[in-house]
Design a protein around this motif. Structure first.
Motif, PDB file in Angstrom:
ATOM      1  N   GLU A  68       0.844  -1.210   0.000  1.00 60.11           N
ATOM      2  CA  GLU A  68       0.000   0.000   0.000  1.00 60.11           C
ATOM      3  C   GLU A  68       0.873   1.253   0.000  1.00 60.11           C
ATOM      4  N   ASP A  69       1.920   1.261   0.804  1.00 59.83           N
ATOM      5  CA  ASP A  69       2.823   2.409   0.843  1.00 59.83           C
ATOM      6  C   ASP A  69       3.510   2.609  -0.502  1.00 59.83           C
ATOM      7  N   ARG A  70       3.911   1.513  -1.148  1.00 58.27           N
ATOM      8  CA  ARG A  70       4.536   1.612  -2.468  1.00 58.27           C
ATOM      9  C   ARG A  70       3.578   2.259  -3.462  1.00 58.27           C
ATOM     10  N   ALA A  71       2.326   1.810  -3.451  1.00 60.04           N
ATOM     11  CA  ALA A  71       1.346   2.381  -4.379  1.00 60.04           C
ATOM     12  C   ALA A  71       1.151   3.866  -4.119  1.00 60.04           C
ATOM     13  N   ARG A  72       1.112   4.265  -2.865  1.00 61.04           N
ATOM     14  CA  ARG A  72       0.923   5.679  -2.532  1.00 61.04           C
ATOM     15  C   ARG A  72       2.152   6.505  -2.901  1.00 61.04           C
ATOM     16  N   ALA A  73       3.342   5.911  -2.712  1.00 63.07           N
ATOM     17  CA  ALA A  73       4.567   6.631  -3.084  1.00 63.07           C
ATOM     18  C   ALA A  73       4.628   6.838  -4.598  1.00 63.07           C
ATOM     19  N   LEU A  74       4.284   5.798  -5.375  1.00 62.92           N
ATOM     20  CA  LEU A  74       4.341   5.918  -6.832  1.00 62.92           C
ATOM     21  C   LEU A  74       3.263   6.859  -7.359  1.00 62.92           C
ATOM     22  N   ALA A  75       2.143   6.946  -6.659  1.00 67.17           N
ATOM     23  CA  ALA A  75       1.077   7.859  -7.098  1.00 67.17           C
ATOM     24  C   ALA A  75       1.538   9.309  -7.080  1.00 67.17           C
ATOM     25  N   GLY A  76       2.492   9.622  -6.217  1.00 60.52           N
ATOM     26  CA  GLY A  76       3.022  10.985  -6.160  1.00 60.52           C
ATOM     27  C   GLY A  76       4.352  11.157  -6.857  1.00 60.52           C
ATOM     28  N   THR A  77       4.808  10.122  -7.561  1.00 58.94           N
ATOM     29  CA  THR A  77       6.119  10.133  -8.203  1.00 58.94           C
ATOM     30  C   THR A  77       6.041  10.749  -9.596  1.00 58.94           C
ATOM     31  N   ILE A  78       7.103  11.445  -9.987  1.00 59.82           N
ATOM     32  CA  ILE A  78       7.206  12.044 -11.319  1.00 59.82           C
ATOM     33  C   ILE A  78       8.580  11.708 -11.892  1.00 59.82           C
ATOM     34  N   CYS A  79       8.611  11.401 -13.189  1.00 59.10           N
ATOM     35  CA  CYS A  79       9.869  11.115 -13.888  1.00 59.10           C
ATOM     36  C   CYS A  79      10.096  12.150 -14.976  1.00 59.10           C
ATOM     37  N   LEU A  80      11.300  12.690 -15.025  1.00 57.33           N
ATOM     38  CA  LEU A  80      11.736  13.564 -16.107  1.00 57.33           C
ATOM     39  C   LEU A  80      12.677  12.743 -16.979  1.00 57.33           C
ATOM     40  N   SER A  81      12.208  12.315 -18.142  1.00 58.66           N
ATOM     41  CA  SER A  81      13.019  11.539 -19.074  1.00 58.66           C
ATOM     42  C   SER A  81      13.837  12.512 -19.917  1.00 58.66           C
ATOM     43  N   SER A  82      15.149  12.470 -19.730  1.00 63.10           N
ATOM     44  CA  SER A  82      16.035  13.432 -20.390  1.00 63.10           C
ATOM     45  C   SER A  82      16.820  12.740 -21.493  1.00 63.10           C
ATOM     46  N   ASP A  83      16.607  13.184 -22.721  1.00 61.27           N
ATOM     47  CA  ASP A  83      17.267  12.594 -23.884  1.00 61.27           C
ATOM     48  C   ASP A  83      17.498  13.703 -24.913  1.00 61.27           C
ATOM     49  N   MET A  84      18.441  13.497 -25.790  1.00 66.57           N
ATOM     50  CA  MET A  84      18.747  14.519 -26.782  1.00 66.57           C
ATOM     51  C   MET A  84      17.591  14.687 -27.762  1.00 66.57           C
ATOM     52  N   GLY A  85      17.429  15.908 -28.263  1.00 65.54           N
ATOM     53  CA  GLY A  85      16.416  16.215 -29.272  1.00 65.54           C
ATOM     54  C   GLY A  85      17.061  16.954 -30.429  1.00 65.54           C
ATOM     55  N   HIS A  86      16.236  17.412 -31.351  1.00 71.48           N
ATOM     56  CA  HIS A  86      16.734  18.003 -32.585  1.00 71.48           C
ATOM     57  C   HIS A  86      16.698  19.529 -32.543  1.00 71.48           C
ATOM     58  N   ALA A  87      17.852  20.151 -32.727  1.00 76.42           N
ATOM     59  CA  ALA A  87      17.899  21.585 -33.002  1.00 76.42           C
ATOM     60  C   ALA A  87      17.509  21.802 -34.466  1.00 76.42           C
ATOM     61  N   VAL A  88      16.992  22.992 -34.773  1.00 76.72           N
ATOM     62  CA  VAL A  88      16.671  23.273 -36.173  1.00 76.72           C
ATOM     63  C   VAL A  88      17.964  23.261 -36.986  1.00 76.72           C
ATOM     64  N   HIS A  89      17.934  22.560 -38.119  1.00 79.70           N
ATOM     65  CA  HIS A  89      19.117  22.433 -38.971  1.00 79.70           C
ATOM     66  C   HIS A  89      19.085  23.545 -40.009  1.00 79.70           C
ATOM     67  N   PRO A  90      20.121  24.383 -40.076  1.00 86.49           N
ATOM     68  CA  PRO A  90      20.071  25.530 -40.996  1.00 86.49           C
ATOM     69  C   PRO A  90      20.009  25.130 -42.464  1.00 86.49           C
ATOM     70  N   ASN A  91      20.466  23.923 -42.799  1.00 94.24           N
ATOM     71  CA  ASN A  91      20.457  23.474 -44.189  1.00 94.24           C
ATOM     72  C   ASN A  91      19.237  22.630 -44.556  1.00 94.24           C
TER      73      ASN A  91
END
Length: 432
Positions: A299-322
């Protein structure tokens, strides 16, 4: 809308340290070793999955192959205390050594390789390549290998023998990507014997290996004003480094109201389906055991995960000038404009309105600018560990990262300010 001018400024020391981290981390196993070295200096200690855990205050980490889960239990944390997770991955597209590596043709000695992940094949041509990874030994231990020397090369066909090469280069993945490393007859066992010598182990003790090639050109600042960073493996060691720095900084300050976590997975580039990937149970098991070690229940695990947030950090695309027509017209992320918030309504990215609010608050707390990223409707959208983590654990997840050019190339390019700005935003998230 994204925030305006930043209230923090480029920290050259952070990017200098990132350059050192990238140079020392040619494989996922080295990336984990380099990150844990930094965590150890910040007071974290390793715990084994096979041993009992305690719930005392402090920093801990688990290593499994090329994956790392680290967390800090602040004073007063209970079994229902939620987590703040920074997710990233340690692997990058490359060429990996096959089980029987020694091969050759026409008097050339070559090494058989397999393509790992989404590799722009042409970027690996005519580069001086080293070998890195790990060796599995008879006694059950492993040894890291880092041959940072010009050992191999994938030679391109001369233009004299392919007059139409500039009208479109087509490479056969089996025939045209086999590196050369010498001349003479094929020598069975030569590569592993050479690697063993550098690793300081007896070749007879080696019973397995996970080896890959890497470009030996070191990371470097680029441009007249040194405002760009060029390197291999920015995707996604930049995020692993930023998450490690953010977690260490939050731990040094005693933590916050939640339990900060760094989850750096392996095998993201091939779908995350492994015991060290985001689709595996590793993160969920660590979070559950953290709750149980503090006297919690299901029960505690479920309550802890209910308030949990993940920030998935990965590279993305900058605008390509060409190639600006390949980008969504109203969303053109630029280098040194701060981290990007990645959105896709088809859930290739996990961000929703709630996640946007979480990300905005983290950037505002850190005083850094940020940008929006969404794909052009005519272009397929990539994905990350974000949707996988959201679906597997049932937690709110946000996708973010740093804008770059040449993603998945043997050598990528991003703004030199952005690594520090991302780390600052991740710190703001972990301590909130």
């Amino acid at each position: 809308m994204p925030t305006a001018a930043p209230t923090v400024f480029f920290d050259r020391a952070h990017t200098d340290d990132l350059i050192s981290y990238l140079a020392a981390s040619p494989s996922p196993y080295h990336a984990v070793a380099s990150a844990t070295e930094r965590l150890e200096k910040a007071g974290f200690r390793q715990v084994a999955e096979t041993e009992a855990w305690d719930g005392r205050t402090g920093g801990r980490y688990v290593v499994r192959g090329g994956a790392l889960i680290a967390w800090y239990v602040p004073e007063g944390a209970g079994p229902q205390t939620p987590f703040r997770i920074v997710g990233a991955h340690t692997d990058s597209p490359t060429l990996r050594v096959k089980p029987r590596p020694d091969t050759g043709s026409e008097g050339w000695r070559q090494i058989a390789v397999e393509i790992y992940g989404g590799v722009p094949l042409n970027t690996w041509l005519d580069r001086d390549l080293g070998i890195s990874g790990r060796l599995a030994l008879r006694d059950g231990s492993t040894a890291l290998v880092h041959l940072d020397e010009p050992l191999l090369r994938v030679p391109q066909l001369a233009i004299h023998l392919d007059r139409q090469v500039n009208d479109g280069l087509k490479l056969d993945r089996q025939r045209h990507l086999t590196p050369v490393w010498g001349i003479g007859p094929v020598e069975e066992g030569a590569l592993i014997a050479h690697v063993a010598g550098h690793a300081g182990v007896a070749v007879s003790d080696i019973i397995g290996w996970d080896l890959m090639v890497h470009d030996i050109q070191p990371p470097s600042y680029l441009g007249r004003d040194r405002e760009l960073l060029a390197s291999a493996r920015l995707d996604n060691l930049l995020s692993v480094h930023a998450g490690t720095a953010a977690l260490g900084a939050v731990a040094a300050a005693g933590g916050g109201p939640c339990i900060p976590v760094l989850a750096a997975f392996d095998h993201e580039e091939t779908g995350s389906e492994s015991d060290t990937g985001a689709q595996g149970p590793l993160l969920g098991n660590v979070l559950e055991r953290s709750v149980l070690s503090r006297g919690g229940s299901a029960e505690d695990r479920a309550r802890a995960l209910a308030g949990t947030i993940c920030l998935s950090s990965d590279m993305g695309h900058a605008v390509h000038p060409n190639y600006s027509e390949r980008h969504e017209p109203g969303h053109h992320p630029v280098p040194n404009g701060g981290p990007i918030l990645k959105t896709n309504v088809n859930q290739r990215y996990a961000t929703d309105a709630i996640g946007r609010a979480v990300f905005t608050a983290a950037c505002e707390r850190a005083g850094v600018p940020w940008q929006n990223f969404v794909s052009n409707n005519a272009m397929p959208c990539g994905t990350t560990i974000g949707p996988i983590t959201a679906a597997r654990l049932g937690i709110t997840t946000v996708d973010c990262g740093v804008a770059a050019l040449s993603m998945h190339s043997a050598r990528e390019l991003c703004g030199a300010d952005d690594p520090f700005l991302l780390a600052s935003a991740l710190k703001g998230f972990l301590e909130s």
